[in-house]
Design an enzyme around this catalytic site. Structure first.
Site, PDB file in Angstrom:
ATOM      1  N   SER A  11       6.087  12.324 -11.788  1.00 52.60           N
ATOM      2  CA  SER A  11       6.760  11.778 -10.601  1.00 52.60           C
ATOM      3  C   SER A  11       8.140  12.386 -10.418  1.00 52.60           C
ATOM      4  O   SER A  11       8.628  12.549  -9.296  1.00 52.60           O
ATOM      5  CB  SER A  11       6.928  10.261 -10.731  1.00 52.60           C
ATOM      6  OG  SER A  11       5.785   9.568 -10.314  1.00 52.60           O
ATOM      7  N   HIS A  14      11.914   3.568  -8.274  1.00 56.16           N
ATOM      8  CA  HIS A  14      11.167   4.825  -8.331  1.00 56.16           C
ATOM      9  C   HIS A  14      11.397   5.670  -7.077  1.00 56.16           C
ATOM     10  O   HIS A  14      11.655   6.880  -7.163  1.00 56.16           O
ATOM     11  CB  HIS A  14       9.682   4.511  -8.502  1.00 56.16           C
ATOM     12  CG  HIS A  14       8.820   5.688  -8.840  1.00 56.16           C
ATOM     13  ND1 HIS A  14       8.356   6.571  -7.881  1.00 56.16           N
ATOM     14  CD2 HIS A  14       8.323   6.131 -10.016  1.00 56.16           C
ATOM     15  CE1 HIS A  14       7.608   7.497  -8.463  1.00 56.16           C
ATOM     16  NE2 HIS A  14       7.562   7.255  -9.762  1.00 56.16           N
ATOM     17  N   ASP A  56       6.626   6.607  -1.277  1.00 58.30           N
ATOM     18  CA  ASP A  56       6.983   6.076  -2.591  1.00 58.30           C
ATOM     19  C   ASP A  56       7.243   4.581  -2.483  1.00 58.30           C
ATOM     20  O   ASP A  56       6.645   3.913  -1.634  1.00 58.30           O
ATOM     21  CB  ASP A  56       8.221   6.826  -3.111  1.00 58.30           C
ATOM     22  CG  ASP A  56       8.206   7.010  -4.619  1.00 58.30           C
ATOM     23  OD1 ASP A  56       8.312   5.998  -5.335  1.00 58.30           O
ATOM     24  OD2 ASP A  56       8.093   8.156  -5.087  1.00 58.30           O
TER      25      ASP A  56
END
Length: 766
Positions: A547, A220, A147
């Site tokens: 996600s 994220h 990620d």
């Protein structure tokens, strides 16, 4: 044959020496080529070294007297996820590689995109009970996340009361910008960054906005890591919204962070390198909240690298993509990957918009301030009149027209939070963000920089109709905060849909999990809106996407792994799929927001159903699938031996004894049938393994898809012991040509009232 960890160092020593000699020899002669591109290059295992050597030897021979030639740049040598390397090459250098013995294929690098709390309670996980009991939480399971990195100082990653790092761990905590070896602990046990491919495409990373290290500058990666394995944090919230316990699905798991995603995206070459290292390091689960468009598996780097992980008994969970509700948009569709769709929980953030004609519209908002009363509305020509004013794109609004007003913005053309930034910059008091027909009634709660309400398509039409007729249109907004009890789960409209373009014989996605308005950890280096102008900093943020759904399943897979340490990735996947929920909290079929919330979701939207971790730990039967099974599946797709080698790393010969291999015979937990070219009959074989009660008699129950007759033989499976394997055959006969493109049903094996092993059926015509 793939190199094992025990013989890992010898080839790497060769390459380091080779690169040093090349650098020394050519340092004074390097001039950049005007035409270079980065490639992923697949080779036979034993020939990778020879190809690289040949490449440089030919350059030395051909250009020894030429000062104006360009050196190739070798970025990564892949030894675990696949066999090969990545390099930036000129056209001539690529041709040299292609002409070298042992070369299989090459394709250009590209950027993949990221598929961008209360979830545990919604999923039925409770501390001290079931999967969250002391025994299942005490075993070591390592989750590797590829990620944007991780925030090591975040409260979700404390290692209080954790035992020492397991001795089987072979990973490292790599130093880099704002990240040292001490940034890791007993929770974050590994961290690495991969950026060579990204920089070869985009240019050098700007370290004023990101870090050339595993530290997360965006948020994220911190969000996904804390969703999968973050520690329990009480009283977590986003400015008071969604206040409660934030925790990962398997909160005692170790975390290994592999940063391969940056400001613009994730380079294929970096993602493969990250997976390659995760395999070598010894992770149990790999979580990938990223992907690209659907493509044949032999040119899909995640499919190829994921196969390498599966061979090492590593469970790989991937997001399905955010391109819904359009059909055939699902990505990461290889059958050895778990493909995760996104759904709603019953937690909402309602805001009541009352327009001047007294009509009430219910939207969604994370704003928690005072109500706004009787403010004028502005839209399009009354907001700016310039190009893009209806979408509130940058510099489209005029201060003299919108100051102090509520501005209506249509979704599309720019980011949702960027629209709010434009409204605020132009002096607007608030924003109403209206969904298009394609987005349906989706109500996203975004972390806007001003009071903003997300409104569904039908309510948006009501709003715009009022606006077109009213001389002085006004509206009031009341923000209700966090509420619970909405109908859920519902498949999110943005969640990508099947059938898979790459492999229509396998129904995708596999499963749905919470992915809308998810609260989880966030980076201190980024505002919650991801806008540079946003000065706010939060410990937890609320965002949406597949996600967010993917790490839920990654954590749940880790939970199952902790209870069933000897289960294969396919067995874990099967357990999750065959025990999935198909009804919502009102005991009605789970809805699909992309087709309308009262429309039942099909297998192309929700897969087998909504994940139910408590049931998944005791599924009764599982569909196990071996590496050979997957290789036979590739044979059934008519892959050449070279293409199959890209996955297996070994020579594999497809059967030539007259047996016709069918893609539908892969021992998969779902059943996908394609009636094409006038075909009216299909017959599939499946084998189930008993992992439940020692003796159990299962009866077949069929929910037939419209227009198809389904028969099962035998209709009863009698198990006498645990791990016994029994097979059955399913025959599908099309009764007539269907007027629709697809129909759906299910095959359920039932043993008393204890076990219901459900496989969805998806039938497509044409």
């Amino acid at each position: 044959m793939l190199l094992s960890p025990s013989n890992h160092n010898r080839p790497m020593m060769f390459f380091r020496s080779l690169f040093f000699l090349i650098f020394f020899f050519f340092t004074s002669n390097v001039i950049a080529s005007p035409r270079k591109q980065t490639y992923v290059i697949h080779t036979f295992t034993a020939t990778t070294k020879d190809i690289v050597t040949s490449l440089f030897t030919s350059l030395q021979t051909e250009n020894i007297h030429d000062d104006d030639f360009s050196l190739p740049e070798i970025h990564y040598i892949y030894e675990n996820a696949m066999s090969g390397f990545s390099a930036t090459l000129t056209d001539d250098q690529l041709q040299t590689v292609k002409n070298t013995k042992g070369f299989i294929s090459a394709y250009p690098d590209e950027l993949l995109s990221l598929h961008t709390t209360y979830s545990h309670e919604f999923l039925g996980l409770e501390y001290g009970i079931g999967l969250w009991n002391e025994t299942s939480l005490s075993s070591d399971v390592i989750i590797g996340l590829v990620d944007t990195g991780i925030s090591p100082d975040h409260v979700s990653f404390r290692d209080t009361h954790m035992t020492p790092v397991p001795s089987r761990w072979r990973g490292s905590c790599d130093q880099g910008t704002n990240f040292s070896s001490s940034s890791c602990n007993k929770k974050i046990i590994g961290a690495s960054a991969f950026y060579k491919g990204y920089e070869s495409i985009v240019g050098k990373i700007n370290e004023t906005t990101d870090f050339r290290s595993a530290r997360d500058a965006q948020g994220h990666g911190t969000h996904t890591a804390s969703t999968a394995a973050g520690d329990m944090v009480r009283k977590a919230s986003y400015f008071g919204q969604a206040k409660g316990l934030a925790t990962g699905m398997r909160f005692t798991s170790r975390i290994a962070a592999y940063k391969a995603c940056w400001a613009i995206g994730c380079a294929n070459t970096d993602v493969i390198a990250a997976i390659d290292k995760a395999i070598s390091d010894g992770v149990d689960v790999i979580s990938l909240s990223l992907g690209g468009s659907s493509r044949p598996f032999y040119v899909d780097p995640i499919a190829i690298a994921g196969f390498g992980a599966m061979q090492k008994n590593i469970f790989v969970s991937c997001s399905a993509g955010n391109s819904g509700p359009s059909a055939s948009t699902v990505s990461n569709g290889a059958p050895w990957l778990m493909t995760v769709a996104a759904s709603y929980t019953d937690r909402t953030f309602p805001a009541i918009v009352r327009i001047g004609n007294r009509k009430k519209i219910v939207g969604s908002s994370l704003y928690k301030g005072k109500s706004l009363k009787n403010l004028s509305l502005a839209f399009n020509t009354t907001a700016g009149g310039g190009r893009g004013a209806e979408f509130c794109i940058r510099d489209s609004l005029k201060r003299e027209l919108v100051e102090g007003k509520i501005v209506i913005c249509l979704r599309g053309a720019s980011g949702r939070t960027a629209k709010g930034e434009e409204v605020k910059r132009s002096g607007g008091a608030a924003m109403l963000l209206v969904s298009t027909e394609a987005e349906g009634e989706e109500l996203l709660a975004d972390p806007h920089v001003l009071p903003a309400v997300s409104i569904g398509s039908s309510d948006g039409k009501t709003l715009l109709s009022y606006l077109s007729r009213a001389a002085n249109a006004t509206a009031s907004i009341r923000f209700r905060g966090t509420t619970y009890g909405a109908t859920a789960p519902v498949v999110a409209a943005f969640s990508s849909r099947g059938p898979s373009v790459a492999g229509p014989e396998i129904s995708k996605p596999d499963i749905a999990a919470p992915g809308l308005n998810i609260l989880a950890g966030w980076s201190p280096f980024s505002g919650p809106s991801l806008l540079r102008s946003d000065p706010r900093r939060v410990q937890f943020n609320i965002i949406s996407g597949t996600s967010m759904a993917c790490p839920h399943v990654s954590g749940i897979a880790a939970l199952i792994k902790s209870v069933h340490g000897d289960w294969s990735p396919a067995m874990i996947k099967s357990a999750i799929m065959t025990t999935a929920r198909i009804t919502d909290n009102r005991n009605r079929p789970i809805g699909d927001m992309g087709a309308g919330p009262v429309t039942a979701a099909t297998a192309f939207a929700i897969g087998a159903g909504h994940v139910d971790p408590t049931r998944a730990v005791d599924p009764g039967l599982v569909y196990d699938t071996s590496t050979v099974d997957y290789l036979n599946y590739l044979c059934s797709l008519n892959y050449t031996s070279e293409r199959i080698f890209m996955f297996s790393g070994t020579r594999y010969t497809c059967r030539t004894d007259g047996v016709v291999l069918s893609p539908g015979d892969l021992n998969y937990p779902s059943l996908a049938v394609n009636f094409v070219d006038g075909a009216t009959t299909a017959r599939y074989k499946r084998t189930v393994t008993n992992v439940g009660s020692q003796t159990c008699e299962y009866m077949a129950h069929v929910e037939e898809p419209r227009g198809v007759k389904v028969s099962v033989e035998p209709k009863v499976l009698k198990f006498q012991k645990v791990r016994e394997r029994l097979s059955y055959t399913v025959t599908f006969v099309a009764q007539a040509s269907s007027t629709s493109s697809a129909s759906f049903g299910a095959l359920v094996w039932i043993c008393d009232d204890k076990y219901k092993v459900r496989s969805p059926i998806a039938v497509a015509w044409g």
